[in-house]
Scaffold this motif. Structure first.
Motif, PDB file in Angstrom:
ATOM      1  N   UNK A 530      -5.439   7.757 -45.535  1.00 35.22           N
ATOM      2  CA  UNK A 530      -4.614   8.105 -44.375  1.00 35.22           C
ATOM      3  C   UNK A 530      -3.377   8.912 -44.754  1.00 35.22           C
ATOM      4  N   UNK A 531      -2.892   8.764 -45.984  1.00 36.78           N
ATOM      5  CA  UNK A 531      -1.629   9.399 -46.362  1.00 36.78           C
ATOM      6  C   UNK A 531      -1.792  10.755 -47.037  1.00 36.78           C
ATOM      7  N   UNK A 532      -2.945  11.018 -47.664  1.00 40.02           N
ATOM      8  CA  UNK A 532      -3.089  12.233 -48.469  1.00 40.02           C
ATOM      9  C   UNK A 532      -4.378  12.971 -48.144  1.00 40.02           C
ATOM     10  N   UNK A 533      -4.326  14.272 -48.314  1.00 40.35           N
ATOM     11  CA  UNK A 533      -5.533  15.088 -48.306  1.00 40.35           C
ATOM     12  C   UNK A 533      -5.980  15.212 -49.755  1.00 40.35           C
ATOM     13  N   UNK A 534      -7.105  14.583 -50.097  1.00 37.60           N
ATOM     14  CA  UNK A 534      -7.496  14.417 -51.495  1.00 37.60           C
ATOM     15  C   UNK A 534      -8.191  15.650 -52.044  1.00 37.60           C
ATOM     16  N   UNK A 535      -7.983  15.871 -53.344  1.00 36.78           N
ATOM     17  CA  UNK A 535      -8.728  16.904 -54.052  1.00 36.78           C
ATOM     18  C   UNK A 535     -10.141  16.393 -54.322  1.00 36.78           C
ATOM     19  N   UNK A 536     -10.998  17.264 -54.816  1.00 31.00           N
ATOM     20  CA  UNK A 536     -12.382  16.862 -55.093  1.00 31.00           C
ATOM     21  C   UNK A 536     -12.423  15.762 -56.151  1.00 31.00           C
ATOM     22  N   UNK A 537     -11.591  15.883 -57.183  1.00 36.30           N
ATOM     23  CA  UNK A 537     -11.575  14.874 -58.236  1.00 36.30           C
ATOM     24  C   UNK A 537     -11.041  13.547 -57.716  1.00 36.30           C
ATOM     25  N   UNK A 538      -9.978  13.583 -56.896  1.00 38.08           N
ATOM     26  CA  UNK A 538      -9.428  12.354 -56.330  1.00 38.08           C
ATOM     27  C   UNK A 538     -10.431  11.698 -55.387  1.00 38.08           C
ATOM     28  N   UNK A 539     -11.152  12.519 -54.628  1.00 43.66           N
ATOM     29  CA  UNK A 539     -12.175  11.990 -53.726  1.00 43.66           C
ATOM     30  C   UNK A 539     -13.280  11.286 -54.504  1.00 43.66           C
ATOM     31  N   UNK A 540     -13.685  11.886 -55.618  1.00 42.67           N
ATOM     32  CA  UNK A 540     -14.739  11.290 -56.440  1.00 42.67           C
ATOM     33  C   UNK A 540     -14.306   9.934 -56.986  1.00 42.67           C
ATOM     34  N   UNK A 541     -13.073   9.836 -57.462  1.00 44.06           N
ATOM     35  CA  UNK A 541     -12.580   8.569 -57.995  1.00 44.06           C
ATOM     36  C   UNK A 541     -12.464   7.516 -56.896  1.00 44.06           C
ATOM     37  N   UNK A 542     -11.949   7.917 -55.728  1.00 46.41           N
ATOM     38  CA  UNK A 542     -11.814   6.967 -54.624  1.00 46.41           C
ATOM     39  C   UNK A 542     -13.177   6.409 -54.212  1.00 46.41           C
ATOM     40  N   UNK A 543     -14.189   7.280 -54.136  1.00 50.86           N
ATOM     41  CA  UNK A 543     -15.541   6.823 -53.772  1.00 50.86           C
ATOM     42  C   UNK A 543     -16.103   5.885 -54.837  1.00 50.86           C
ATOM     43  N   UNK A 544     -15.844   6.213 -56.110  1.00 47.60           N
ATOM     44  CA  UNK A 544     -16.357   5.373 -57.188  1.00 47.60           C
ATOM     45  C   UNK A 544     -15.733   3.982 -57.138  1.00 47.60           C
ATOM     46  N   UNK A 545     -14.397   3.915 -56.918  1.00 48.24           N
ATOM     47  CA  UNK A 545     -13.730   2.614 -56.882  1.00 48.24           C
ATOM     48  C   UNK A 545     -14.155   1.816 -55.651  1.00 48.24           C
ATOM     49  N   UNK A 546     -14.389   2.500 -54.535  1.00 51.47           N
ATOM     50  CA  UNK A 546     -14.873   1.802 -53.335  1.00 51.47           C
ATOM     51  C   UNK A 546     -16.248   1.205 -53.582  1.00 51.47           C
ATOM     52  N   UNK A 547     -17.110   1.962 -54.284  1.00 53.18           N
ATOM     53  CA  UNK A 547     -18.444   1.445 -54.606  1.00 53.18           C
ATOM     54  C   UNK A 547     -18.344   0.232 -55.536  1.00 53.18           C
ATOM     55  N   UNK A 548     -17.413   0.292 -56.501  1.00 55.89           N
ATOM     56  CA  UNK A 548     -17.216  -0.847 -57.400  1.00 55.89           C
ATOM     57  C   UNK A 548     -16.770  -2.074 -56.621  1.00 55.89           C
ATOM     58  N   UNK A 549     -15.904  -1.886 -55.612  1.00 56.95           N
ATOM     59  CA  UNK A 549     -15.440  -3.019 -54.811  1.00 56.95           C
ATOM     60  C   UNK A 549     -16.593  -3.627 -54.018  1.00 56.95           C
ATOM     61  N   UNK A 550     -17.458  -2.772 -53.474  1.00 55.96           N
ATOM     62  CA  UNK A 550     -18.600  -3.286 -52.717  1.00 55.96           C
ATOM     63  C   UNK A 550     -19.568  -4.053 -53.615  1.00 55.96           C
ATOM     64  N   UNK A 551     -19.701  -3.618 -54.864  1.00 59.01           N
ATOM     65  CA  UNK A 551     -20.560  -4.341 -55.810  1.00 59.01           C
ATOM     66  C   UNK A 551     -20.017  -5.746 -56.056  1.00 59.01           C
ATOM     67  N   UNK A 552     -18.688  -5.870 -56.104  1.00 54.47           N
ATOM     68  CA  UNK A 552     -18.091  -7.192 -56.295  1.00 54.47           C
ATOM     69  C   UNK A 552     -18.417  -8.086 -55.109  1.00 54.47           C
ATOM     70  N   UNK A 553     -18.380  -7.502 -53.884  1.00 51.77           N
ATOM     71  CA  UNK A 553     -18.730  -8.279 -52.687  1.00 51.77           C
ATOM     72  C   UNK A 553     -20.162  -8.792 -52.783  1.00 51.77           C
ATOM     73  N   UNK A 554     -21.051  -7.938 -53.241  1.00 55.14           N
ATOM     74  CA  UNK A 554     -22.461  -8.348 -53.334  1.00 55.14           C
ATOM     75  C   UNK A 554     -22.617  -9.511 -54.309  1.00 55.14           C
ATOM     76  N   UNK A 555     -21.833  -9.449 -55.394  1.00 57.20           N
ATOM     77  CA  UNK A 555     -21.927 -10.516 -56.389  1.00 57.20           C
ATOM     78  C   UNK A 555     -21.436 -11.845 -55.859  1.00 57.20           C
ATOM     79  N   UNK A 556     -20.527 -11.776 -54.901  1.00 59.30           N
ATOM     80  CA  UNK A 556     -20.014 -13.021 -54.330  1.00 59.30           C
ATOM     81  C   UNK A 556     -21.028 -13.661 -53.379  1.00 59.30           C
TER      82      UNK A 556
END
Length: 556
Positions: A530-556
């Motif tokens: 909501x606060x920033x317009x992300x670069x391609x590299x920042x977008x890639x990292x944000x998507x990767x960390x979001x996927x990692x968080x969802x994997x943790x949910x699945x493990x729970x």
């Protein structure tokens, strides 16, 4: 209100020249600005050539002027020259005055709408004038005084001493340490032999390495009795070599030259003019051009297109508390200053000059000579052991910062002006932080997390409040495996509305994931969106960390 530092002149070779010196390190009060502008108008109306200088332009150009009016609104020291009529204008809100006011010919103290005038040298009668009348009064009084026999004789005597300096000046001892640079040494020695100021002795200190006696014996001009060769038994390092040479110094003044640099012919003359003739000057430094020297099929060649002048202008202790802006080969000073400031620090591998100039500046005020009088060369070599010590930060940053920390932690003479004392405390803390942070980074790189964390936790005690410093420390904590400490620092960064970056959210999200907290990680990533317009590299990292968080949910 800022003073415009312009230079205005009227084309007349037969009229006096007035120089206006303005201390521009501290914002000038409106009254000082108005006074400068009025003085310029009055002087020009009477046909005087007017030069107007900011602080960094003070120096040898004073030889071109007859009257020097220095507007004080800070504690920056200006050395009145005996070949000028010197006037100090002191605005009413100046809190800290330089210690050399008695060396001025006229003092004008502004108070309300009047100006009280006095003359330590007896040039004018003490009295008061309305502020609006001061410019006209000063211009009239000073131009009339130039023609008065006592003043005219004093000024002519000073100018005669300038002209005669080369014939009767004191001995200068030139220290030139050398180690394994035989191919350049001859050019450095030749530049000393070419000096227009001839009363010098040259001490060449061979600090181990190949024999250099052949360089000093041929060609014929180098067989000069003023040149002496000193040798150390082994390579001791620059500070130890210089200290050894001090026992052989005979001159009242000391100057320095490196074995791969040169002086221009007027170097010693320009420095000695200030040191010998300007009252109170015990240390002087000029300016030097930086050039690149490159290896070619024909040997080493200098690339003239790279010429720059990186260090120029007036320098005080305040200016070099943290970083050096005085080029070593442009310095000359009284030999007696060693007894006050101490000898060269033999613990240092680098920044040897910076350490000494800083200690000398704490004892006396460096006087800037506004003239390029030297050339220093930046060069590279295939063998790192023979490359310049200025590259130490790239080769061994911990060692470099350890040297810097050693220098910046040294106590300076008391009492110091309050603003110098306050800045010094900040500089010391930052030096500790920089060293400990770099040591932590190095331990992380060498996969020694325990040692890294000990250094980083010490670094946190000295961490500046600036967001960039906290961010840097937080990242290394994260790399060392301490996600909690990382998050604590990043919280400060995230609260900085102007200074926070997308990286702060990304690092904080990764730290939360390392702690097994997917919910705060996703909340941070949502704020990032909501606060920033992300670069391609920042977008890639944000998507990767979001996927990692969802994997943790699945493990729970």
């Amino acid at each position: 209100m800022a003073i415009e530092h312009t230079m205005t002149s009227i084309s007349s070779k037969n009229t006096p020249t007035m120089a206006l010196k303005i201390d521009d390190r501290i914002p000038a009060p409106d009254r000082a600005v108005g006074l400068v502008q009025a003085l310029v108008r009055q002087a020009q109306a009477r046909g005087l050539c007017v030069q107007q200088h900011a602080t960094r332009e003070w120096g040898l150009a004073d030889l071109e002027t007859d009257i020097c009016v220095h507007v004080l609104h800070g504690a920056t020291l200006y050395h009145p020259k005996p070949w000028n009529l010197n006037v100090a204008v002191i605005p009413e809100d100046v809190a800290e005055l330089p210690p050399n006011l008695p060396r001025y010919d006229v003092l004008c103290r502004v108070s309300g709408s009047t100006v009280a005038m006095e003359s330590p040298q007896g040039l004018i009668e003490p009295g008061q004038a309305a502020f609006a009348d001061l410019p006209a009064f000063l211009v009239d009084a000073l131009t009339d005084a130039l023609d008065e026999p006592p003043v005219a004789r004093r000024l002519e005597s000073a100018r005669e001493r300038v002209r005669a300096l080369n014939d009767e000046g004191p001995l200068v001892s030139v220290l030139l340490p050398t180690h394994d640079r035989v191919e350049f040494l001859g050019h450095a020695v030749d530049s000393v032999l070419a000096q227009t100021y001839a009363n010098w002795e040259l001490l060449v200190i061979q600090d181990g390495g190949p024999d250099v006696s052949g360089v000093l014996e041929a060609p014929e001009p180098r067989r000069d009795p003023r040149i002496r060769l000193l040798r150390t038994e082994s390579n001791m390092g620059k500070p130890a070599a210089l200290n050894m040479a001090l026992a052989h110094v005979q001159g009242a003044y000391v100057a320095y030259l490196d074995d791969d640099d040169i002086w221009l012919p007027e170097h010693l003359e320009a420095l000695m003019r200030m040191l010998v003739l300007a009252p109170g000057v015990r240390m002087a430094h000029s300016e030097g051009d930086r050039l690149e020297r490159r290896r070619t099929d024909n040997g080493w060649e200098v690339d003239q297109s790279t010429r720059t002048t990186p260090h120029s202008g007036h320098v005080s202790l305040y200016d070099i508390l943290e970083d050096n802006s005085i080029l070593g080969i442009t310095v000359a000073h009284e030999t007696a200053l060693f007894s006050e400031a101490g000898r060269f620090d033999e613990r240092l591998d680098t920044l040897v000059d910076f350490d000494m100039w800083r200690r000398l500046a704490a004892q006396t005020h460096p006087c800037h000579v506004r003239q390029v009088t030297a050339e220093f060369y930046v060069w590279a070599h295939d063998d790192p052991a023979r490359s310049q010590m200025t590259g130490l930060f790239q080769r061994d940053p911990v060692r470099y910062l350890a040297n810097r920390h050693c220098i910046l932690s040294k106590r300076l003479p008391q009492p110091m002006p309050q603003r110098v004392s306050d800045r010094w405390a900040q500089v010391r803390r930052k030096a500790c932080f920089d060293f400990l942070l770099q040591r932590g980074i190095t331990f992380v790189q060498h996969k020694r997390p325990g040692r890294a964390l000990r250094s980083l936790r010490l670094a946190r005690r000295f961490c500046p409040q600036a967001t960039v410093a906290r961010r840097s420390l937080a990242v290394v904590f994260l790399q060392a495996g301490d996600a909690k400490s990382c998050l604590a620092l990043l919280q400060h960064c995230l609260m900085d509305g102007q200074g926070r970056l997308p990286a702060d959210f990304l690092y904080a999200a990764l730290a939360q994931l390392q702690l097994g907290r997917p919910h705060p990680a996703l909340a941070l990533l949502e704020r990032l969106e909501t606060e920033f317009e992300l670069s391609a590299q920042e977008r890639e990292l944000a998507d990767r960390y979001a996927a990692m968080a969802r994997e943790v949910f699945k493990g729970e």
